[in-house]
Design a protein around this motif. Structure first.
Motif, PDB file in Angstrom:
ATOM      1  N   PHE A   5       0.830  -1.216   0.000  1.00 22.08           N
ATOM      2  CA  PHE A   5       0.000   0.000   0.000  1.00 22.08           C
ATOM      3  C   PHE A   5       0.861   1.262   0.000  1.00 22.08           C
ATOM      4  O   PHE A   5       0.570   2.218  -0.724  1.00 22.08           O
ATOM      5  N   LYS A   6       1.933   1.269   0.778  1.00 20.35           N
ATOM      6  CA  LYS A   6       2.818   2.440   0.832  1.00 20.35           C
ATOM      7  C   LYS A   6       3.455   2.704  -0.530  1.00 20.35           C
ATOM      8  O   LYS A   6       3.538   3.854  -0.973  1.00 20.35           O
ATOM      9  N   GLU A  23       0.731   3.958  -3.020  1.00 24.84           N
ATOM     10  CA  GLU A  23       0.342   5.331  -2.713  1.00 24.84           C
ATOM     11  C   GLU A  23       1.463   6.315  -3.050  1.00 24.84           C
ATOM     12  O   GLU A  23       1.205   7.431  -3.522  1.00 24.84           O
ATOM     13  N   THR A  41      -2.568   8.156  -3.851  1.00 25.18           N
ATOM     14  CA  THR A  41      -3.773   7.698  -3.155  1.00 25.18           C
ATOM     15  C   THR A  41      -3.979   6.214  -3.442  1.00 25.18           C
ATOM     16  O   THR A  41      -3.330   5.648  -4.334  1.00 25.18           O
ATOM     17  N   THR A  42      -4.887   5.595  -2.685  1.00 27.14           N
ATOM     18  CA  THR A  42      -5.232   4.191  -2.929  1.00 27.14           C
ATOM     19  C   THR A  42      -6.721   4.024  -3.220  1.00 27.14           C
ATOM     20  O   THR A  42      -7.179   2.916  -3.473  1.00 27.14           O
TER      21      THR A  42
END
Length: 118
Positions: A63-64, A67, A72-73
């Motif tokens: 996720f990091k 993003e 953004t996710t």
């Protein structure tokens, strides 16, 4: 080719079924990371707890990195359209913003594959 994969992935599209949630490419990648690093038994064993912790760490890294690449996710943030709003959905289709989604899927798959290799 399996007919199961498209079926189980159907609800991930459009920000988790037009609920303004995360990009479906991310949730699909999380499933892949779970297959690679997830537990095989109930969560109360020490081995399961270790695997869950490892899977969580890989997912957080995923996720990091996503993003950091796109800012953004969320589906709405990535596409600029909230699919629960009919006008946004129409604009997404008219402007062929689906083309941008292919970039998100490709990058999600690339990041997940790198995490699985390392």
């Amino acid at each position: 080719q399996s007919d199961i994969i498209p079926r189980i992935a159907s609800g991930f599209c459009s920000g988790i079924s037009r609920t303004d949630g995360p990009c479906g490419a991310l949730t699909g990648a999380v499933m892949g990371l779970g297959l690679a690093f997830g537990r095989d038994e109930p969560a109360d064993s020490d081995e399961s707890k270790m695997k869950i912790g490892h899977c969580y760490a890989k997912t957080a890294q995923f996720f990091k990195r996503f993003e950091a690449r796109f800012g953004t996710t969320t589906c709405t943030g990535l596409t600029g359209c909230n699919f629960s709003i009919p006008e946004d959905l129409a604009r997404f289709r008219e402007e062929k913003r689906i083309e941008r989604c292919y970039d998100f899927v490709e990058e999600a798959a690339r990041i997940a594959a790198e995490l699985m290799e390392g």
